[in-house]
Design an enzyme around this catalytic site. Structure first.
Site, short mmCIF file in Angstrom:
data_model
loop_
_atom_site.label_atom_id
_atom_site.label_comp_id
_atom_site.label_asym_id
_atom_site.label_seq_id
_atom_site.Cartn_x
_atom_site.Cartn_y
_atom_site.Cartn_z
N GLU A 193 25.77 9.06 -20.66
CA GLU A 193 26.08 7.63 -20.58
C GLU A 193 25.62 6.89 -21.82
O GLU A 193 26.32 5.99 -22.32
CB GLU A 193 25.44 7.00 -19.34
CG GLU A 193 25.82 5.53 -19.19
CD GLU A 193 25.17 4.84 -18.00
OE1 GLU A 193 25.52 3.67 -17.73
OE2 GLU A 193 24.30 5.46 -17.35
N CYS B 180 28.26 7.01 -5.38
CA CYS B 180 27.33 6.09 -6.04
C CYS B 180 28.03 4.94 -6.75
O CYS B 180 27.36 4.05 -7.28
CB CYS B 180 26.45 6.86 -7.03
SG CYS B 180 25.63 8.26 -6.27
N LYS C 175 17.03 1.35 -12.25
CA LYS C 175 16.66 2.39 -11.29
C LYS C 175 15.23 2.89 -11.50
O LYS C 175 14.68 3.55 -10.61
CB LYS C 175 17.65 3.56 -11.37
CG LYS C 175 19.03 3.25 -10.80
CD LYS C 175 19.92 4.49 -10.78
CE LYS C 175 21.28 4.20 -10.16
NZ LYS C 175 22.14 3.40 -11.04
N HIS D 71 17.40 5.31 -6.86
CA HIS D 71 18.86 5.33 -6.80
C HIS D 71 19.31 5.02 -5.39
O HIS D 71 19.11 5.82 -4.46
CB HIS D 71 19.36 6.71 -7.25
CG HIS D 71 20.85 6.78 -7.40
ND1 HIS D 71 21.68 5.68 -7.28
CD2 HIS D 71 21.68 7.84 -7.65
CE1 HIS D 71 22.93 6.05 -7.46
NE2 HIS D 71 22.95 7.36 -7.68
N HIS E 87 24.06 2.85 -15.49
CA HIS E 87 23.98 3.60 -14.23
C HIS E 87 22.79 4.55 -14.25
O HIS E 87 22.22 4.83 -13.19
CB HIS E 87 25.27 4.40 -14.03
CG HIS E 87 25.25 5.28 -12.83
ND1 HIS E 87 25.29 4.78 -11.54
CD2 HIS E 87 25.18 6.64 -12.69
CE1 HIS E 87 25.25 5.78 -10.67
NE2 HIS E 87 25.18 6.92 -11.34
N PHE F 199 29.56 10.94 -7.66
CA PHE F 199 30.01 12.31 -7.46
C PHE F 199 31.53 12.33 -7.30
O PHE F 199 32.12 11.41 -6.75
CB PHE F 199 29.35 12.91 -6.22
CG PHE F 199 27.93 13.37 -6.42
CD1 PHE F 199 27.28 13.21 -7.63
CD2 PHE F 199 27.25 13.99 -5.39
CE1 PHE F 199 25.97 13.64 -7.81
CE2 PHE F 199 25.93 14.43 -5.55
CZ PHE F 199 25.30 14.25 -6.76
#
Length: 509
Positions: A407, A255, A429, A434, A396, A494
């Site tokens: 975050e 991502c 998002k 996403h 994010h 990831f």
């Protein structure tokens, strides 16, 4: 060696940080400025000779070839933008719908699973077993603001391309035309490169090929199977279509792919590998196997199947997973002097690029958010900006319970004195879902547009903010018109890979 007042870039090359010098140099003539000039000249000469002696001493004994050539610092700016998103095809369409608070999320249908080669019973059983039945899908058609499959996928020249490649070609074409950069001279093509990555490639093609093995029909496998699934083929097709012979690069960092692709491209320009780079990320992950895989890892939302547009809710207490999406975002990056010489419109400057690794878990960030903190801090350090000079952060935040809170705390740690209401924060998002490998590029474009238009976009579906937010530190629930001189965009993937991009308003000529 006679020197005038030094430029900031020259001073930075010699290891100095300058914040107030520009103000002094703009005051005008007079004894104060002249004295400053002489002082700086003496200091810089001393610093220059010290560095030269250090290099000579360090290399003469052990390196027969001498020191590496000094590379002048090259500034990188954004001169073109292109997008294909669940909000629409094109930058103008996507941006207007984002600012208005529209959603690109809808209910998943059986046709969306890309299982045409399977019998109806298998398709129905697969659909029923999916726990998440919402997705952020690119609107297709021939109308304005829609992705035209007949042009980008079904024409004779494009049948060897998977959908993620077609998305990249569409957004790259828009970005190049926006930048007015379609060179015909060989020298210019050799100084233009491509850096476009993807997260997963074309999983549906792999599923179809596996079915052929089960049915013992491998002789019917398309000769384009491998070229369709290779992630670097998005960059390859863009370079071939326009004849760009500079760096041809494809990052694959889950991502964070889009952000890494843009940051890597900026460094290629900074180091002189090219003058122009077409950079971004692309993804087409709406298929049965991809959705099933994310469902099994419990990453996708499952509570809002009956109300799809409310499913993606970053930072909200009701969040329970992300909405899978698709699309592409591409920028044209250019060396500042090159852009100015040809009179290009400049949207923003790429001022900082920070990277880090969590070294912790395959899918989860560490609870202390150290990886995110490192990426943001390194982008700030490279830019020479202080935290209080950043006006907007595009987070994010994917709408997962753990990731969003970590975050948010990381942002509070990096901007401790700036989170009392002055820092605008949002996660787009909520509107786009996403986009996996394309997310970092699309959201970087949102950060650039926020700076260019002076509007920070909202966070959709934020009804009950997470308790981590307090004392004026709160994501935007409405788009906000404001002066944005510096904007940061975060992307985390990831495997614990992190990237932060920092953009500033266009330099004054």
């Amino acid at each position: 060696m006679c020197m005038n007042l030094p430029s900031n870039s020259y001073i930075r090359c010699l290891g100095f940080r300058v914040h107030n010098f520009n103000f002094l140099s703009m005051v005008g003539g007079g004894s104060v400025v002249m004295a400053m000039s002489r002082a700086w000249s003496k200091l810089l000469r001393s610093r220059y000779h010290h560095i030269s002696r250090s290099i000579s001493t360090a290399t003469s004994a052990s390196d027969p070839f001498g020191p590496l050539p000094l590379i002048p610092q090259r500034r990188v700016v954004v001169t073109g933008l292109g997008m294909v998103t669940p909000l629409g095809c094109g930058v103008e369409t996507t941006w207007k719908r984002l600012i208005k608070g529209c959603s690109g999320v809808r209910a998943l249908s059986l046709e969306d699973l890309n299982m045409k080669g399977f019998d109806e019973e298998t398709q129905l059983q697969t659909f029923e077993q999916l726990t998440s039945k919402v997705a952020a899908i690119v609107p297709c058609g021939s109308n304005f603001g829609e992705f035209d499959e007949e042009i980008w996928m079904n024409s004779k020249d494009n049948r060897s391309m998977a959908r993620f490649i077609a998305y990249a070609l569409c957004s790259a074409d828009e970005a190049l035309r926006d930048a007015n950069w379609l060179p015909t001279e060989l020298e210019k093509k050799e100084r233009t490169g491509v850096s476009i990555g993807a997260g997963t490639g074309c999983i549906s093609d792999i599923l179809d090929a596996a079915k052929m093995i089960c049915e013992k029909r491998l002789r019917r496998l398309s000769p384009f199977f491998i070229p369709r699934i290779l992630i670097n083929m998005a960059a390859g097709h863009v370079s071939m279509r326009y004849g760009f012979k500079g760096p041809n690069h494809a990052a694959v960092t889950a991502c964070a792919t889009g952000a890494h692709s843009i940051g890597d491209a900026a460094r290629m320009i900074q180091f002189g590998d090219s003058d122009v780079m077409v950079a971004g990320g692309t993804e087409s992950s709406i298929d049965a196997l991809s959705i099933a895989g994310f469902c099994r890892s419990r990453a996708l939302t499952t509570k809002y199947n009956s109300v799809p547009q409310e499913a993606s809710r970053p930072f909200d207490c009701g969040r329970d997973g992300f909405v899978i999406g698709e699309g592409s975002g591409v920028m044209v990056l250019e060396e500042l002097g090159h852009a100015q010489k040809r009179g290009a419109r400049i949207y923003a400057e790429v001022r900082g690029y920070g990277m880090s690794g969590d070294a912790y878990h395959i899918t989860q960030p560490h609870s202390d958010g150290r990886g995110a903190i490192l990426a943001m801090s390194r982008a700030l350090k490279q830019s020479g900006l202080h935290p209080h000079e950043v006006d907007y952060v595009n987070a994010h935040a994917t709408s997962t319970p753990l990731g969003d809170a970590i975050e948010a705390n990381a942002i509070k740690s990096v901007f401790p004195k700036h989170t009392s209401g002055a820092l605008a924060l949002s996660s787009t998002k909520g509107a786009t879902g996403h986009l996996l490998g394309a997310a970092g590029a699309v959201e970087a474009i949102f950060a650039v547009l926020a700076t260019y238009h002076g509007t920070a976009p909202l966070t959709l579906n934020l009804q009950q903010p997470d308790p981590v937010f307090q004392d004026g530190f709160m994501p935007l629930t409405q788009s906000k018109e404001m002066q944005i001189r510096a904007a940061m965009s975060n992307s985390f993937g990831f495997g614990g890979t992190n990237a932060s991009l920092l953009f500033t308003s266009a330099p004054v000529s």
